[in-house]
Every structure is written in structure tokens, then in C-alpha cells.
Design an enzyme around this catalytic site. Structure first.
Site, PDB file in Angstrom:
ATOM      1  N   ASP A  57     -14.734   2.690 -45.294  1.00 52.35           N
ATOM      2  CA  ASP A  57     -16.194   2.725 -45.230  1.00 52.35           C
ATOM      3  C   ASP A  57     -16.704   3.577 -46.385  1.00 52.35           C
ATOM      4  O   ASP A  57     -15.997   4.468 -46.866  1.00 52.35           O
ATOM      5  CB  ASP A  57     -16.667   3.315 -43.890  1.00 52.35           C
ATOM      6  CG  ASP A  57     -18.045   2.814 -43.503  1.00 52.35           C
ATOM      7  OD1 ASP A  57     -18.148   2.047 -42.530  1.00 52.35           O
ATOM      8  OD2 ASP A  57     -19.017   3.175 -44.204  1.00 52.35           O
ATOM      9  N   GLU A 178     -15.679 -12.847 -34.399  1.00 49.66           N
ATOM     10  CA  GLU A 178     -15.392 -11.986 -33.242  1.00 49.66           C
ATOM     11  C   GLU A 178     -16.304 -12.370 -32.079  1.00 49.66           C
ATOM     12  O   GLU A 178     -17.409 -12.867 -32.294  1.00 49.66           O
ATOM     13  CB  GLU A 178     -15.560 -10.508 -33.624  1.00 49.66           C
ATOM     14  CG  GLU A 178     -16.902 -10.137 -34.283  1.00 49.66           C
ATOM     15  CD  GLU A 178     -18.031  -9.888 -33.319  1.00 49.66           C
ATOM     16  OE1 GLU A 178     -17.753  -9.696 -32.130  1.00 49.66           O
ATOM     17  OE2 GLU A 178     -19.194  -9.900 -33.750  1.00 49.66           O
ATOM     18  N   PHE A 179     -15.808 -12.127 -30.872  1.00 49.62           N
ATOM     19  CA  PHE A 179     -16.609 -12.392 -29.666  1.00 49.62           C
ATOM     20  C   PHE A 179     -16.583 -11.143 -28.785  1.00 49.62           C
ATOM     21  O   PHE A 179     -16.229 -11.198 -27.612  1.00 49.62           O
ATOM     22  CB  PHE A 179     -16.060 -13.617 -28.923  1.00 49.62           C
ATOM     23  CG  PHE A 179     -16.009 -14.859 -29.775  1.00 49.62           C
ATOM     24  CD1 PHE A 179     -17.170 -15.592 -30.016  1.00 49.62           C
ATOM     25  CD2 PHE A 179     -14.834 -15.275 -30.361  1.00 49.62           C
ATOM     26  CE1 PHE A 179     -17.138 -16.729 -30.824  1.00 49.62           C
ATOM     27  CE2 PHE A 179     -14.783 -16.413 -31.169  1.00 49.62           C
ATOM     28  CZ  PHE A 179     -15.948 -17.143 -31.398  1.00 49.62           C
ATOM     29  N   LEU A 180     -16.900 -10.017 -29.408  1.00 47.55           N
ATOM     30  CA  LEU A 180     -16.796  -8.727 -28.719  1.00 47.55           C
ATOM     31  C   LEU A 180     -18.156  -8.281 -28.208  1.00 47.55           C
ATOM     32  O   LEU A 180     -19.102  -8.175 -28.986  1.00 47.55           O
ATOM     33  CB  LEU A 180     -16.252  -7.657 -29.682  1.00 47.55           C
ATOM     34  CG  LEU A 180     -15.002  -8.026 -30.479  1.00 47.55           C
ATOM     35  CD1 LEU A 180     -14.673  -6.912 -31.479  1.00 47.55           C
ATOM     36  CD2 LEU A 180     -13.826  -8.275 -29.550  1.00 47.55           C
ATOM     37  N   LYS A 234     -19.296 -19.480 -34.012  1.00 51.55           N
ATOM     38  CA  LYS A 234     -19.806 -18.149 -33.682  1.00 51.55           C
ATOM     39  C   LYS A 234     -21.315 -18.185 -33.387  1.00 51.55           C
ATOM     40  O   LYS A 234     -21.780 -17.702 -32.354  1.00 51.55           O
ATOM     41  CB  LYS A 234     -19.502 -17.190 -34.839  1.00 51.55           C
ATOM     42  CG  LYS A 234     -20.197 -15.860 -34.764  1.00 51.55           C
ATOM     43  CD  LYS A 234     -19.749 -15.065 -33.546  1.00 51.55           C
ATOM     44  CE  LYS A 234     -20.741 -13.985 -33.233  1.00 51.55           C
ATOM     45  NZ  LYS A 234     -20.186 -12.701 -32.992  1.00 51.55           N
ATOM     46  N   LEU A 280     -26.143 -15.626 -16.479  1.00 50.76           N
ATOM     47  CA  LEU A 280     -27.201 -16.222 -15.657  1.00 50.76           C
ATOM     48  C   LEU A 280     -27.967 -15.115 -14.936  1.00 50.76           C
ATOM     49  O   LEU A 280     -28.578 -15.362 -13.909  1.00 50.76           O
ATOM     50  CB  LEU A 280     -26.590 -17.171 -14.622  1.00 50.76           C
ATOM     51  CG  LEU A 280     -26.269 -18.586 -15.090  1.00 50.76           C
ATOM     52  CD1 LEU A 280     -25.794 -19.438 -13.919  1.00 50.76           C
ATOM     53  CD2 LEU A 280     -27.479 -19.260 -15.750  1.00 50.76           C
ATOM     54  N   LYS A 281     -27.890 -13.901 -15.484  1.00 51.79           N
ATOM     55  CA  LYS A 281     -28.587 -12.800 -14.819  1.00 51.79           C
ATOM     56  C   LYS A 281     -29.992 -12.699 -15.420  1.00 51.79           C
ATOM     57  O   LYS A 281     -30.145 -12.517 -16.628  1.00 51.79           O
ATOM     58  CB  LYS A 281     -27.807 -11.502 -15.023  1.00 51.79           C
ATOM     59  CG  LYS A 281     -28.319 -10.364 -14.187  1.00 51.79           C
ATOM     60  CD  LYS A 281     -27.351  -9.179 -14.224  1.00 51.79           C
ATOM     61  CE  LYS A 281     -27.859  -8.057 -13.348  1.00 51.79           C
ATOM     62  NZ  LYS A 281     -29.019  -7.364 -13.896  1.00 51.79           N
ATOM     63  N   CYS A 290     -27.156  -8.581 -31.802  1.00 50.94           N
ATOM     64  CA  CYS A 290     -26.528  -9.880 -32.105  1.00 50.94           C
ATOM     65  C   CYS A 290     -27.374 -11.094 -31.720  1.00 50.94           C
ATOM     66  O   CYS A 290     -27.682 -11.928 -32.570  1.00 50.94           O
ATOM     67  CB  CYS A 290     -25.179  -9.953 -31.412  1.00 50.94           C
ATOM     68  SG  CYS A 290     -24.131  -8.571 -31.858  1.00 50.94           S
TER      69      CYS A 290
END
Ligand code: UGA
Length: 460
Positions: A57, A178-180, A234, A280-281, A290
Site C-alpha cells: 500500500d 471477490e464476493f466478500l 461480479k 429478502l430482508k 458496493c
């Protein structure tokens, strides 16, 4: 000509791969550029899977802290895992990007792609990362994009490097989205529903696939596709989940009028495997760094291709309106908010994180300020973050101090802590016993809550 070469190499590679010649390719070092929550979780989890990982970084202060095991984001399991891998000398942190890239066999790019004012994704950080990589490459390296990027970016990245005279022999490009979820990112990394790998290079795709081998042993599917398909998967996944939320929020608003029970409606809908129970909440709308960004980006990408994504546009519009519902509900009970004191309980965009980016609480705070209310805000961990955005409101360090003397309270995040309202006579410390439970946290049948007027989204 290039295409023919690719097909021939693919053919030979397929034979070699099936004979096990490449499947054993040994990965010694991974570099991860960007130590935001995606980069940090990715780097730490790959170290946990046994690879040697160098995280890079430009933020020197952050890197110095990470070297000491200090993690500034709130992410369950992350600090423990990071400290463990630091001490096992599997995980390293540096600001020297070129040095890290030169050592690496695979370089993951996990820099931010925030939303521009026009809704498109900002690509400046990605371009800088690519330039740095281009300058540093000395041996064949796989460059793997983790950041969520507009469709076509992986191919564009390849062209950019070639135009900077980086030899095509030195790199292969891969897209590995990614699916985090924030708040369960480590769990999600180690327990994925699927791995998606997009590349024109069969060899590079399989090398990335093999990185996840310890997870794939658990029969997790790995989908190998081309880069544009991976990029689309994604965006389409996040957008679809956002559509689900907006849809159920509209049904909740309908239930409020018809008297149907939204909780039972969504529960029974979710039992249908074709629909699924997740996302579904109903509530005050979706937020975070995101969904709003990726839905807007996909809309713009489609528009640039002459395609109108009407469902997605409607989903975003519904979400904008849904975010105003908690204050509208408050106005149904208190005709004017001028001079009232309102407790806002929950500031982060969801429970389990201190991230306030695009949080629905921001809309509520803005509206309350506009209506002249005095605000007492409380979040178990996100007070400091919100203070930077709203320095002029009163921040409280407990639920009790927030409620004291208030005309009403609005629950904006479904923190478990707010269930405490069910355990004691909190109505006695408020000026008026009114709660807008925008996240459906409270069980209204509870005896202490009988003293309150409780208004819920989706309930009459
Ligand atoms: C989301 C996706 O879930 C991840 O798969 C993806 O990798 C990530 O974006 C990303 O692109 O990096 P995240 O934004 O961390 O993850 O949070 P979610 O748990 O998806 O929640 C997003 C928003 O939707 C929150 O405001 C949450 O409160 C809201 N939500 C979620 C609902 O209103 N209802 C639901 O049923 C679920």
C-alpha cells in the site's frame, strides 16, 4: 494470426494439463496491491492457505501499523488471522511496490474503484497500479484483478501494458472477482459459493484456480470464463441482490397498506428454492460501498452500449425512496420535528461493521437536520466514522444515554444490542415512548415494549 497461436497453445496446454504437467505448478509468492478490506482479507487468507504473501500500500502509516498487527477496519477474525500469519512469516507488508512485484509469481490488484460523480467507476488507482506493475516486471507474472472493474477492463489493462512496451511474454491477465461481504469477509473467503476466474490464458486461469485448491477440495465450483464474463458476473451478482432487496422493500410497503405480514411473506417466498431466502430482508434500503456503486456502474456501462437496464434503474430509484421512509414514518407520529430530540440508533450501513459509506443512516440524519430536530446518535462502533461526516450532532456512548429525554428513537441498523430495549423499561427515560424500528429488530409482543408506540416498515 494471434488467434490461431492462442488456439494452438490452448490445445497443447489442455493435453499437458490433463497429464498433470501444469497442475503441480508451484506458487511461491503472491503480491497484493491495495490493503483495503478486499486486499487485506485476500492477502491474509491466501497466507492462511499456505502461500507467502506480500501486501502493498502507498499509505506508510497504515503499512507500519499492519506490520505490528494493528488492523484499522472492523472485520471479525481478520486481526487474529493476520497476526498469526505475520508470526508464521507467511504475510508481509510493504510500501515498496516494485520490490514486492519483482518477487511475486502472481500480483493481485485490489485497489478501490470508487464511484465518480457521473456514476462511472473511477479507474485512476487501477491505472497507477498497472503502471507500477509494468515498470517492475522482470519475469513471467500473472496479473490478477480482484477489484470490481467495468466490463472490458482486464482486456484494456493488457493493452495498456503492451502499449507501455511491456512484453506479452512477461505477463498474463486474469480477472478473479471477490464476493466478500463486509463483516463476514474472512468467512466468505474461506467458504465461497463459487470461484470465478476470467482469462484468455488457459494456463494462467488454471494457476489461479489451483490457488484455491484447499477450498475446491470441498467441492466448491470454479467457473472458468473469459475476462468480460467474469467482470459481468461480479456486477450482475451485486445488482441482482440489490434488485431482490428493492423488490422486497416495495412488497413491504404494500403489506403496510393491505395488512399482510411482510415477515411471513418473505419467509414463505424464500422457502422456494428458485427464489432463495437470502437478501429478502426488508428495511430502510441498501447501503454500503458496493451495491450503490456497482448498480450505478452497471447502468452506465449498459447505457454506453445503448442498453437500458430498466429493472436496475427502478431498483436504484426504489432504494432512494426507501431511504426516506424512516423519517416519513416519524412524521406520521410527530407532526413537526422542529425542536424535538430524536435518537438515531445505528449508523453503520449494516450490523457487524463500522463502515458508514452510503449508510441509510446518513439519509435519516440529513432529513432530521433539515426538519430542525436535535439528534442524539449512537452506534456500538461507528460513532467516530460518522462524526467526520456529521460533526455537529450529539454522539452518545450508550443506548441509554442516547434515549434519555428523546421524543422518539429510530433504529437504523440491526445491531443485536438494540434488542436490549426488550429487557428494561427504557420508555421511562424517554420524553415520549415512540420507536421507529426501520430494521425490524424488536419483538413487539415483549412486555417492556408494550409501553411503546412502535412503528415498523411493512407493518400497519
Ligand atoms: C456486497 C455483496 O454481498 C458481496 O458479495 C460483495 O462481494 C460486496 O458487496 C462487494 O462488492 O465487495 P456488502 O456491501 O459488504 O457485500 O454487504 P451486504 O451484506 O451485501 O449488504 C449490502 C446492503 O444490503 C446493506 O445495507 C444491508 O443492510 C442491505 N441488505 C442486505 C438488506 O437491506 N436486506 C437484505 O436482505 C440483505
Amino acid at each position: 494470426m494471434n488467434k490461431i497461436k492462442k488456439i494452438i497453445s490452448l490445445f497443447f496446454f489442455t493435453i499437458l494439463f490433463h497429464n498433470g504437467i501444469f497442475s503441480q505448478a508451484k506458487i511461491s509468492t503472491i503480491a497484493v496491491i491495495g490493503t483495503g478490506y478486499v486486499g487485506l482479507v485476500t492477502g491474509t487468507c491466501f497466507a492462511h492457505l499456505g502461500y507467502s504473501v506480500i501486501c502493498v500500500d502507498i499509505d506508510e502509516k497504515k503499512i507500519n501499523e499492519l506490520k505490528k498487527g494493528i488492523v484499522s477496519i472492523y472485520e471479525p477474525q481478520l486481526t487474529d488471522l493476520l497476526r498469526k500469519e505475520l508470526s508464521r512469516q507467511k504475510l508481509f507488508f510493504t510500501t515498496h511496490a516494485e520490490k514486492a512485484i519483482k518477487q511475486a509469481d502472481i500480483v493481485f490488484i485490489a485497489v478501490d474503484t470508487p464511484m465518480n460523480d457521473d456514476g462511472n467507476a473511477y479507474m485512476g488507482y487501477l491505472n497507477t497500479a498497472l503502471e507500477t506493475i509494468g515498470k517492475a516486471l522482470q519475469k513471467k507474472t500473472i496479473i490478477c484483478i480482484k477489484s470490481t472493474v467495468p466490463i472490458g477492463t482486464t482486456d484494456y489493462a493488457e493493452q495498456l501494458l503492451l502499449s507501455h512496451n511491456v512484453s506479452s511474454d512477461l505477463f498474463d491477465m486474469v480477472m478473479n472477482p471477490e464476493f466478500l461481504r463486509e463483516g463476514s469477509a474472512v468467512y466468505d473467503f474461506l467458504n465461497p459459493d463459487r470461484i470465478v476466474v476470467g482469462s484468455h490464458s488457459f494456463e494462467a486461469a488454471h494457476t489461479i484456480k489451483n490457488l484455491y485448491e484447499p477450498l475446491l477440495q470441498e467441492k466448491i465450483p470454479c467457473v472458468l470464463v473469459d475476462p468480460a464474463t467474469a467482470e459481468t458476473i461480479k456486477y450482475a451478482s451485486n445488482s441482482f441482490l440489490a434488485v431482490k432487496i428493492s423488490f422486497i422493500n416495495e412488497i413491504a410497503n404494500l403489506c403496510e397498506k393491505t395488512g399482510a405480514d411482510i415477515c411471513q411473506v418473505s419467509h414463505a417466498m424464500g422457502l422456494d428454492k428458485r427464489i432463495g431466502s437470502y437478501f429478502l430482508k426488508h428495511g430502510p434500503g441498501f447501503g454500503g460501498s458496493c451495491f450503490p456503486k456497482d448498480c450505478n456502474a452497471l447502468l452506465h456501462i449498459a447505457k454506453n452500449h445503448g442498453v437500458i437496464l430498466r429493472t436496475l434503474a427502478a431498483c436504484l430509484q426504489t432504494n432512494q425512496e426507501q431511504r426516506t421512509v424512516p423519517v416519513k414514518k416519524l412524521l406520521e407520529h410527530l407532526v413537526s420535528l422542529d425542536g424535538t430530540t430524536i435518537a438515531v440508533l445505528g449508523l453503520s450501513f449494516k450490523a457487524g461493521t463500522n463502515d458508514i459509506r452510503n449508510s441509510c443512516a446518513i439519509t435519516t440524519l440529513e432529513l432530521l437536520q433539515k426538519h430542525g430536530a436535535h439528534i442524539k446518535a449512537y452506534d456500538p462502533i461507528a460513532n467516530n466514522a460518522m462524526q467526520k461526516l456529521f460533526p455537529d450532532i450529539q454522539y452518545c456512548n450508550s443506548l441509554e444515554t442516547a434515549l434519555c429525554g428523546c421524543d422518539a428513537a429510530i433504529i437504523m441498523t440491526d445491531w443485536c444490542e438494540f434488542k436490549q430495549l426488550e429487557n428494561a423499561p427504557y420508555h421511562q427515560i424517554m420524553k415520549r415512548p415512540l420507536i421507529i424500528d426501520a430494521c425490524n429488530v424488536l419483538d413487539c409482543k415483549n412486555r417492556f415494549l408494550q409501553h411503546f408506540v412502535i412503528s415498523k416498515i411493512g407493518k400497519r
